[in-house]
Scaffold this motif. Structure first.
Motif, PDB file in Angstrom:
ATOM      1  N   ILE A   7       0.859  -1.194   0.000  1.00  0.00           N
ATOM      2  CA  ILE A   7       0.000   0.000   0.000  1.00  0.00           C
ATOM      3  C   ILE A   7       0.890   1.236   0.000  1.00  0.00           C
ATOM      4  N   SER A   8       0.713   2.121  -0.975  1.00  0.00           N
ATOM      5  CA  SER A   8       1.540   3.340  -1.011  1.00  0.00           C
ATOM      6  C   SER A   8       1.239   4.202   0.208  1.00  0.00           C
ATOM      7  N   GLU A  54      -3.657 -14.711   4.445  1.00  0.00           N
ATOM      8  CA  GLU A  54      -3.717 -14.721   2.985  1.00  0.00           C
ATOM      9  C   GLU A  54      -3.365 -13.328   2.466  1.00  0.00           C
ATOM     10  N   ARG A  55      -2.395 -13.260   1.546  1.00  0.00           N
ATOM     11  CA  ARG A  55      -1.866 -11.971   1.122  1.00  0.00           C
ATOM     12  C   ARG A  55      -2.566 -11.464  -0.128  1.00  0.00           C
ATOM     13  N   LEU A  56      -2.985 -10.216  -0.087  1.00  0.00           N
ATOM     14  CA  LEU A  56      -3.532  -9.503  -1.230  1.00  0.00           C
ATOM     15  C   LEU A  56      -2.635  -8.307  -1.508  1.00  0.00           C
ATOM     16  N   ASP A  57      -2.378  -8.027  -2.776  1.00  0.00           N
ATOM     17  CA  ASP A  57      -1.410  -7.006  -3.169  1.00  0.00           C
ATOM     18  C   ASP A  57      -2.136  -5.770  -3.701  1.00  0.00           C
ATOM     19  N   ALA A  58      -1.952  -4.631  -3.032  1.00  0.00           N
ATOM     20  CA  ALA A  58      -2.579  -3.378  -3.477  1.00  0.00           C
ATOM     21  C   ALA A  58      -1.867  -2.759  -4.665  1.00  0.00           C
ATOM     22  N   GLY A  59      -0.716  -3.300  -5.053  1.00  0.00           N
ATOM     23  CA  GLY A  59      -0.025  -2.821  -6.248  1.00  0.00           C
ATOM     24  C   GLY A  59       0.542  -1.428  -6.126  1.00  0.00           C
ATOM     25  N   ALA A 371     -14.456  -3.915   8.150  1.00  0.00           N
ATOM     26  CA  ALA A 371     -13.499  -3.924   7.042  1.00  0.00           C
ATOM     27  C   ALA A 371     -14.184  -3.492   5.753  1.00  0.00           C
ATOM     28  N   ASP A 372     -14.476  -2.200   5.662  1.00  0.00           N
ATOM     29  CA  ASP A 372     -15.011  -1.560   4.460  1.00  0.00           C
ATOM     30  C   ASP A 372     -13.872  -0.762   3.849  1.00  0.00           C
ATOM     31  N   ILE A 373     -13.445  -1.132   2.657  1.00  0.00           N
ATOM     32  CA  ILE A 373     -12.161  -0.676   2.111  1.00  0.00           C
ATOM     33  C   ILE A 373     -12.315  -0.355   0.631  1.00  0.00           C
ATOM     34  N   ALA A 374     -11.631   0.684   0.175  1.00  0.00           N
ATOM     35  CA  ALA A 374     -11.551   0.989  -1.257  1.00  0.00           C
ATOM     36  C   ALA A 374     -10.082   1.170  -1.631  1.00  0.00           C
ATOM     37  N   ILE A 375      -9.680   0.514  -2.717  1.00  0.00           N
ATOM     38  CA  ILE A 375      -8.327   0.665  -3.250  1.00  0.00           C
ATOM     39  C   ILE A 375      -8.401   1.621  -4.432  1.00  0.00           C
ATOM     40  N   ILE A 376      -7.628   2.698  -4.351  1.00  0.00           N
ATOM     41  CA  ILE A 376      -7.686   3.775  -5.339  1.00  0.00           C
ATOM     42  C   ILE A 376      -6.416   3.769  -6.179  1.00  0.00           C
ATOM     43  N   ASP A 377      -6.564   3.805  -7.482  1.00  0.00           N
ATOM     44  CA  ASP A 377      -5.420   3.765  -8.397  1.00  0.00           C
ATOM     45  C   ASP A 377      -4.753   5.139  -8.454  1.00  0.00           C
ATOM     46  N   GLY A 408      -7.728  -7.583 -10.492  1.00  0.00           N
ATOM     47  CA  GLY A 408      -7.287  -8.955 -10.285  1.00  0.00           C
ATOM     48  C   GLY A 408      -6.735  -9.186  -8.893  1.00  0.00           C
ATOM     49  N   LEU A 409      -7.388  -8.583  -7.915  1.00  0.00           N
ATOM     50  CA  LEU A 409      -6.916  -8.670  -6.542  1.00  0.00           C
ATOM     51  C   LEU A 409      -6.808 -10.114  -6.068  1.00  0.00           C
ATOM     52  N   MET A 410      -7.730 -10.949  -6.515  1.00  0.00           N
ATOM     53  CA  MET A 410      -7.766 -12.342  -6.036  1.00  0.00           C
ATOM     54  C   MET A 410      -7.022 -13.298  -6.972  1.00  0.00           C
ATOM     55  N   SER A 411      -6.426 -12.795  -8.060  1.00  0.00           N
ATOM     56  CA  SER A 411      -5.762 -13.689  -9.014  1.00  0.00           C
ATOM     57  C   SER A 411      -4.359 -14.058  -8.562  1.00  0.00           C
TER      58      SER A 411
END
Length: 411
Positions: A7-8, A54-59, A371-377, A408-411
């Motif tokens: 996460i930046s 379990e790891r998820l990557d925010a990129g 856990a209500d979350i938004a990932i912003i590009d 593709g958060l879950m890929s």
């Protein structure tokens, strides 16, 4: 257990702090389990026992709390694009209403619509709102204006709460306008609201709040005080549409009655601003309505400097704000209301949660919160709002469950 890292900047939105308190953490990690946040902080200090999550990557993107749209009129029949053209040609909101358009037009179309049709239409909007990062929506009735059709709208919200993931906070707005059939019997309609509609809504648990539109051509202060008094007697929270088109004292009444929020407020008086600050009533700004109506914007700096917490919402409705694009509303608040990106983020998370009575569990990314979350590009919220796009939200998580994923958060 799930862990979101790379996460930046993580915006935690602490429970306490001023309008611009966003709790930014660089190079962060976020951990949740069964819908509740366990850790939000620097990745370097992540507890060892959470490394197995379990790891998820925010990129390398920024992460914010799920957005809360704390003022919408989500359920309605039809649209009113013809009125948009009329306003561009010079007709005022009041002119259109007096000619049988406006709210009256939508009331007619909503009464004619089946519950199934209304559910399907609102579900489409909620799906698009989730894709924008919105996880909680306050949803008003107010286009039925009789017992059966007000109840129908609130039952639409109950149905939607069971069939799709965005959380709804229903509000009874039977006091949106005097319906045409009661125009010469105003007192009878107020009596119907107080003695029949509000008690039934409360008994069946169909709404958490009651709202009143206090404005010339809608309800006056005396009527509003009676309706909200009945709502409080029956255990409903209080909200007020106030001072949108003129200074009518609605903001002062909200403060007097201890309403959780007063909304619109473009023409509120200095005395009423001070009263709301003393009462702790949230001011809900609706800049999309100001844009569409070409009316004044809420002078947010004045309100914030007076000690009032300012929320920002869309006012999504078919007439004066036919858009559910909350990030656009936030951008308008920055440009036209003198608010910073940090202030508008808090306005649509922590403060919006207060405006719908969910501040103990929503609007923050802290241990113990939902856990209500938004990932912003974007690397940060300044860039997010400065570089406006159709949608910069690449993933939305509601109660720990992914409900939108274009990265593709879950890929």
């Amino acid at each position: 257990m799930k862990r979101l890292d790379n996460i930046s900047t993580l915006y935690c939105l602490p429970a306490d702090g001023g309008q611009d308190a966003v709790g930014a953490i660089d190079d962060a990690a976020l951990v949740w389990e069964e819908g509740t946040i366990l850790y939000a902080g620097p990745a370097a200090t992540l507890p060892r026992e959470m490394n197995a999550a379990e790891r998820l990557d925010a990129g390398g993107r920024c992460v914010i709390p799920g957005l809360i749209d704390c003022h919408t009129h989500l359920c309605f029949g039809g649209w009113r694009g013809d009125e948009f053209a009329m306003r561009l040609e010079g007709a005022s909101y009041q002119d259109i209403q007096a000619a049988g358009g406006g709210i009256t037009s939508t009331v007619r179309k909503t009464r004619e619509s089946s519950m199934d049709a209304l559910v399907d239409k609102a579900a489409l909007a909620l799906n698009e709102m989730a894709r924008l990062g919105v996880t909680t929506v306050e949803a008003k009735s107010g286009y039925g204006l009789n017992i059966d059709d007000e109840i129908k709208q609130l039952e639409v919200y109950r149905e939607l709460g069971q069939r799709q993931p965005v959380e709804l906070v229903p509000t009874c707005l039977g006091a949106h306008l005097i319906p045409p059939e009661y125009r010469e019997q105003r007192a009878d309609y107020v009596e119907l609201l107080c003695e029949r509609l509000i008690p039934e809504v409360a008994e069946r648990g169909l709404a958490r709040f009651c709202d009143v539109f206090i404005e010339e051509g809608a309800f006056d202060l005396q009527e509003g005080r009676r309706i909200l008094g009945a709502a409080r007697t029956h255990g409903l929270g209080l909200k007020i549409h106030a001072d949108q088109l003129s200074s009518g004292g609605g903001a002062g009444l909200a403060a007097e009655l201890g309403a959780v929020s007063a909304e619109h407020l473009e023409y509120a008086s200095d005395d009423d601003i001070a009263a709301m600050a003393r009462a702790g009533t949230v001011a809900v700004s609706l800049p999309l309505a100001s844009l569409y109506l070409r009316e004044a914007y809420l002078p947010a700096r004045k309100w914030i400097d007076a000690g009032v917490d300012v929320a920002v919402a869309t006012d999504f409705n078919p007439g004066s704000a036919p858009s559910y694009h909350l990030p656009l509303a936030l951008l308008l608040a920055c440009i036209n209301q003198g608010m910073s990106p940090a202030e508008v983020l808090r306005a649509a998370t922590r403060i919006a949660a207060r405006a719908v009575g969910l501040e103990a569990s929503h609007g923050s990314l802290q241990a113990g919160y939902q856990a209500d979350i938004a990932i912003i590009d974007a690397p940060d919220i300044n860039h997010w709002l400065y570089h406006f796009r159709a949608n910069a939200c690449v993933a939305t998580i509601k109660g720990g469950r992914i409900i939108h994923d274009s990265m593709g958060l879950m890929s």
